[in-house]
Design a protein around this motif. Sequence first.
Motif, PDB file in Angstrom:
ATOM      1  N   ILE A  39       0.831  -1.201   0.000  1.00  0.00           N
ATOM      2  CA  ILE A  39       0.000   0.000   0.000  1.00  0.00           C
ATOM      3  C   ILE A  39       0.869   1.257   0.000  1.00  0.00           C
ATOM      4  O   ILE A  39       2.069   1.203   0.289  1.00  0.00           O
ATOM      5  CB  ILE A  39      -0.956   0.033   1.212  1.00  0.00           C
ATOM      6  N   GLN A  40       0.232   2.369  -0.315  1.00  0.00           N
ATOM      7  CA  GLN A  40       0.900   3.663  -0.340  1.00  0.00           C
ATOM      8  C   GLN A  40       0.386   4.486   0.841  1.00  0.00           C
ATOM      9  O   GLN A  40      -0.816   4.689   0.999  1.00  0.00           O
ATOM     10  CB  GLN A  40       0.603   4.379  -1.663  1.00  0.00           C
ATOM     11  N   GLN A  41       1.321   4.950   1.680  1.00  0.00           N
ATOM     12  CA  GLN A  41       0.931   5.718   2.864  1.00  0.00           C
ATOM     13  C   GLN A  41       2.118   6.547   3.355  1.00  0.00           C
ATOM     14  O   GLN A  41       3.259   6.322   2.947  1.00  0.00           O
ATOM     15  CB  GLN A  41       0.452   4.789   3.985  1.00  0.00           C
ATOM     16  N   ASN A  42       1.844   7.491   4.244  1.00  0.00           N
ATOM     17  CA  ASN A  42       2.910   8.260   4.875  1.00  0.00           C
ATOM     18  C   ASN A  42       3.576   7.393   5.941  1.00  0.00           C
ATOM     19  O   ASN A  42       2.899   6.663   6.663  1.00  0.00           O
ATOM     20  CB  ASN A  42       2.361   9.529   5.523  1.00  0.00           C
ATOM     21  N   ILE A  43       4.896   7.492   6.038  1.00  0.00           N
ATOM     22  CA  ILE A  43       5.628   6.710   7.024  1.00  0.00           C
ATOM     23  C   ILE A  43       6.630   7.612   7.745  1.00  0.00           C
ATOM     24  O   ILE A  43       7.294   8.442   7.113  1.00  0.00           O
ATOM     25  CB  ILE A  43       6.333   5.490   6.379  1.00  0.00           C
ATOM     26  N   VAL A  44       6.701   7.467   9.047  1.00  0.00           N
ATOM     27  CA  VAL A  44       7.562   8.305   9.872  1.00  0.00           C
ATOM     28  C   VAL A  44       8.578   7.417  10.594  1.00  0.00           C
ATOM     29  O   VAL A  44       8.204   6.497  11.310  1.00  0.00           O
ATOM     30  CB  VAL A  44       6.749   9.102  10.912  1.00  0.00           C
ATOM     31  N   GLU A  45       9.863   7.711  10.379  1.00  0.00           N
ATOM     32  CA  GLU A  45      10.925   6.996  11.082  1.00  0.00           C
ATOM     33  C   GLU A  45      11.073   7.598  12.483  1.00  0.00           C
ATOM     34  O   GLU A  45      11.150   8.811  12.639  1.00  0.00           O
ATOM     35  CB  GLU A  45      12.245   7.133  10.314  1.00  0.00           C
ATOM     36  N   THR A  46      11.095   6.740  13.483  1.00  0.00           N
ATOM     37  CA  THR A  46      11.114   7.192  14.871  1.00  0.00           C
ATOM     38  C   THR A  46      12.230   6.521  15.644  1.00  0.00           C
ATOM     39  O   THR A  46      12.461   5.326  15.510  1.00  0.00           O
ATOM     40  CB  THR A  46       9.766   6.905  15.552  1.00  0.00           C
ATOM     41  N   VAL A  47      12.919   7.306  16.463  1.00  0.00           N
ATOM     42  CA  VAL A  47      13.921   6.779  17.394  1.00  0.00           C
ATOM     43  C   VAL A  47      13.333   6.866  18.798  1.00  0.00           C
ATOM     44  O   VAL A  47      12.885   7.928  19.229  1.00  0.00           O
ATOM     45  CB  VAL A  47      15.238   7.580  17.322  1.00  0.00           C
ATOM     46  N   TYR A  48      13.326   5.732  19.492  1.00  0.00           N
ATOM     47  CA  TYR A  48      12.762   5.671  20.832  1.00  0.00           C
ATOM     48  C   TYR A  48      13.887   5.740  21.863  1.00  0.00           C
ATOM     49  O   TYR A  48      14.925   5.108  21.701  1.00  0.00           O
ATOM     50  CB  TYR A  48      11.968   4.375  21.026  1.00  0.00           C
ATOM     51  N   ALA A  49      13.651   6.514  22.927  1.00  0.00           N
ATOM     52  CA  ALA A  49      14.657   6.627  23.987  1.00  0.00           C
ATOM     53  C   ALA A  49      13.973   7.006  25.294  1.00  0.00           C
ATOM     54  O   ALA A  49      12.903   7.626  25.299  1.00  0.00           O
ATOM     55  CB  ALA A  49      15.708   7.684  23.630  1.00  0.00           C
ATOM     56  N   SER A  50      14.583   6.641  26.400  1.00  0.00           N
ATOM     57  CA  SER A  50      14.064   6.994  27.716  1.00  0.00           C
ATOM     58  C   SER A  50      15.063   7.882  28.433  1.00  0.00           C
ATOM     59  O   SER A  50      16.255   7.864  28.135  1.00  0.00           O
ATOM     60  CB  SER A  50      13.785   5.737  28.542  1.00  0.00           C
ATOM     61  N   GLY A  51      14.558   8.669  29.381  1.00  0.00           N
ATOM     62  CA  GLY A  51      15.443   9.573  30.100  1.00  0.00           C
ATOM     63  C   GLY A  51      14.755  10.217  31.277  1.00  0.00           C
ATOM     64  O   GLY A  51      13.760   9.703  31.803  1.00  0.00           O
ATOM     65  N   LYS A  52      15.267  11.379  31.688  1.00  0.00           N
ATOM     66  CA  LYS A  52      14.777  12.089  32.864  1.00  0.00           C
ATOM     67  C   LYS A  52      14.412  13.534  32.505  1.00  0.00           C
ATOM     68  O   LYS A  52      14.940  14.105  31.561  1.00  0.00           O
ATOM     69  CB  LYS A  52      15.840  12.094  33.966  1.00  0.00           C
ATOM     70  N   HIS A 260       8.334  10.330   5.113  1.00  0.00           N
ATOM     71  CA  HIS A 260       8.177  10.235   3.664  1.00  0.00           C
ATOM     72  C   HIS A 260       6.690  10.145   3.341  1.00  0.00           C
ATOM     73  O   HIS A 260       5.961   9.331   3.906  1.00  0.00           O
ATOM     74  CB  HIS A 260       8.917   9.014   3.113  1.00  0.00           C
ATOM     75  N   GLN A 261       6.256  10.995   2.410  1.00  0.00           N
ATOM     76  CA  GLN A 261       4.852  11.044   2.017  1.00  0.00           C
ATOM     77  C   GLN A 261       4.582  10.031   0.900  1.00  0.00           C
ATOM     78  O   GLN A 261       5.396   9.842   0.008  1.00  0.00           O
ATOM     79  CB  GLN A 261       4.495  12.457   1.531  1.00  0.00           C
ATOM     80  N   ASN A 315       7.499   1.412  13.605  1.00  0.00           N
ATOM     81  CA  ASN A 315       7.513   0.193  14.414  1.00  0.00           C
ATOM     82  C   ASN A 315       6.685  -0.938  13.820  1.00  0.00           C
ATOM     83  O   ASN A 315       6.685  -2.050  14.341  1.00  0.00           O
ATOM     84  CB  ASN A 315       7.001   0.504  15.829  1.00  0.00           C
ATOM     85  N   GLN A 316       5.995  -0.691  12.678  1.00  0.00           N
ATOM     86  CA  GLN A 316       5.184  -1.741  12.067  1.00  0.00           C
ATOM     87  C   GLN A 316       5.480  -1.963  10.584  1.00  0.00           C
ATOM     88  O   GLN A 316       5.469  -3.097  10.114  1.00  0.00           O
ATOM     89  CB  GLN A 316       3.691  -1.423  12.232  1.00  0.00           C
ATOM     90  N   ASN A 317       5.727  -0.886   9.860  1.00  0.00           N
ATOM     91  CA  ASN A 317       5.886  -0.969   8.404  1.00  0.00           C
ATOM     92  C   ASN A 317       7.254  -0.478   7.962  1.00  0.00           C
ATOM     93  O   ASN A 317       7.926   0.258   8.691  1.00  0.00           O
ATOM     94  CB  ASN A 317       4.796  -0.147   7.713  1.00  0.00           C
ATOM     95  N   ILE A 318       7.633  -0.891   6.750  1.00  0.00           N
ATOM     96  CA  ILE A 318       8.905  -0.453   6.182  1.00  0.00           C
ATOM     97  C   ILE A 318       8.672   0.007   4.747  1.00  0.00           C
ATOM     98  O   ILE A 318       7.859  -0.571   4.008  1.00  0.00           O
ATOM     99  CB  ILE A 318       9.957  -1.582   6.240  1.00  0.00           C
ATOM    100  N   GLU A 319       9.364   1.055   4.361  1.00  0.00           N
ATOM    101  CA  GLU A 319       9.245   1.611   3.016  1.00  0.00           C
ATOM    102  C   GLU A 319      10.016   0.753   2.017  1.00  0.00           C
ATOM    103  O   GLU A 319      11.122   0.297   2.304  1.00  0.00           O
ATOM    104  CB  GLU A 319       9.796   3.040   3.009  1.00  0.00           C
ATOM    105  N   ILE A 320       9.425   0.519   0.854  1.00  0.00           N
ATOM    106  CA  ILE A 320      10.090  -0.186  -0.241  1.00  0.00           C
ATOM    107  C   ILE A 320      10.369   0.824  -1.353  1.00  0.00           C
ATOM    108  O   ILE A 320       9.449   1.352  -1.977  1.00  0.00           O
ATOM    109  CB  ILE A 320       9.234  -1.354  -0.768  1.00  0.00           C
ATOM    110  N   ILE A 321      11.645   1.092  -1.586  1.00  0.00           N
ATOM    111  CA  ILE A 321      12.044   2.094  -2.581  1.00  0.00           C
ATOM    112  C   ILE A 321      11.898   1.557  -3.994  1.00  0.00           C
ATOM    113  O   ILE A 321      11.426   2.244  -4.899  1.00  0.00           O
ATOM    114  CB  ILE A 321      13.486   2.561  -2.321  1.00  0.00           C
ATOM    115  N   ASN A 322      12.320   0.324  -4.219  1.00  0.00           N
ATOM    116  CA  ASN A 322      12.095  -0.305  -5.528  1.00  0.00           C
ATOM    117  C   ASN A 322      12.014  -1.821  -5.366  1.00  0.00           C
ATOM    118  O   ASN A 322      12.489  -2.383  -4.393  1.00  0.00           O
ATOM    119  CB  ASN A 322      13.171   0.086  -6.554  1.00  0.00           C
ATOM    120  N   GLY A 323      11.381  -2.454  -6.354  1.00  0.00           N
ATOM    121  CA  GLY A 323      11.226  -3.904  -6.337  1.00  0.00           C
ATOM    122  C   GLY A 323       9.790  -4.364  -6.216  1.00  0.00           C
ATOM    123  O   GLY A 323       9.477  -5.521  -6.484  1.00  0.00           O
ATOM    124  N   LEU A 324       8.873  -3.464  -5.816  1.00  0.00           N
ATOM    125  CA  LEU A 324       7.467  -3.816  -5.660  1.00  0.00           C
ATOM    126  C   LEU A 324       6.580  -2.739  -6.277  1.00  0.00           C
ATOM    127  O   LEU A 324       6.991  -1.583  -6.421  1.00  0.00           O
ATOM    128  CB  LEU A 324       7.098  -3.982  -4.186  1.00  0.00           C
TER     129      LEU A 324
END
Length: 365
Positions: A39-52, A260-261, A315-324
């Motif tokens: 499918i085609q959708q917006n995807i946001v890359e996220t870095v998770y971290a904990s702190g104070k 990425h849109q 955390n659920q989907n990955i972007e495919i740049i080419n091949g699909l």
Amino acid sequence: MFKNKKFWIVIFIALSLSFTLFKIFKKETAISVAVQEVIQQNIVETVYASGKIYPSVERKVYAESAGTIIKILVNEGQNVQKGQILFTLKTVNSNPIFDLPLPNAGMSESKPKVQYQNVYAPITGTISNINFHEGESVAGGTQMMGAEILKIVDASEMKVVVSINENEIQKVNLNDKVSIKTEAYPNQILSGTVFKISQTNENNSLMQSNMNVMADQTTNYYVSILITDSSMNKLKIESNREQPFRAGMSATAHIQTKEHQAALTVPFASLTTREKIDSASLNISQIDDVKECVFVLEGENKVKLREVKSGISDNQNIEIINGLNKGEKVVVAPFAAINKTLQDDMKVKVVSKSVLYADKENETE
């Protein structure tokens, strides 16, 4: 003659039957899989971290001279204004005085000179902690920093300091948007922005003292995130507190590093790796290498192994740049089949995930 002919007929029938049975049992068993459309959708890359959580501005107030604290005029938790008197320090100057006009007179001692110093608040804020009491002596000096008497923090702006490992730190940039969750207010999601990224790792001091231990540790870097004014103001109203946070409270940050849109995406579970593949014959190359691949459904009951190039992921989907292409169906389960069992041109049986997992549970019972 007739007996020999009859014997060979029986042998022929037996061989034919054996060959037929062999073909039946040799017939490839289809593997049950679940598939999902590209499918085609917006995807946001996220870095998770904990702190104070800490105030973004704090000032430590030191004694500039050695002496005795005569009076402390503030209390912990009290709000103070810049320029307000914090405490009074009694100092005694007993240094000898050199009599310069008389070359042979040497030096003569003077009587100790008692002085009283008022120490003022360098910023407007709140007294977070006081380390001394009235009547106690404190160290001080002009060439070295004196004793820390108290600390003032400006709690109007709060920051979250998180630790991010070396594999993720290169993704983080200044001004990245951040979603913040706290232990103190679990139902609230706060907004923030990255305003500082440390250039030295948090274990830098330990590295000098114990290189052997550091060799086995992952290197982490501190990232400072400023909570937005709008989030702080909203939280103050909802919590009915002028200062909702205390220094040192726990928080989790989701740093949005890229977006990425309208990207082509597949579930992360569909992506696997295989040894390098010859694009013409799909034969394994002699070069020791791996490529990212997915299994694409062709027709109703066969999958093709296809090499792809991936991009960013959440955390659920990955972007495919080419091949699909959009609308193609890829195998998304089961995990073991995608990563080990499935091969190119293998027959499959497409079922829903609920049926697939129900069958797995029945097999284990």
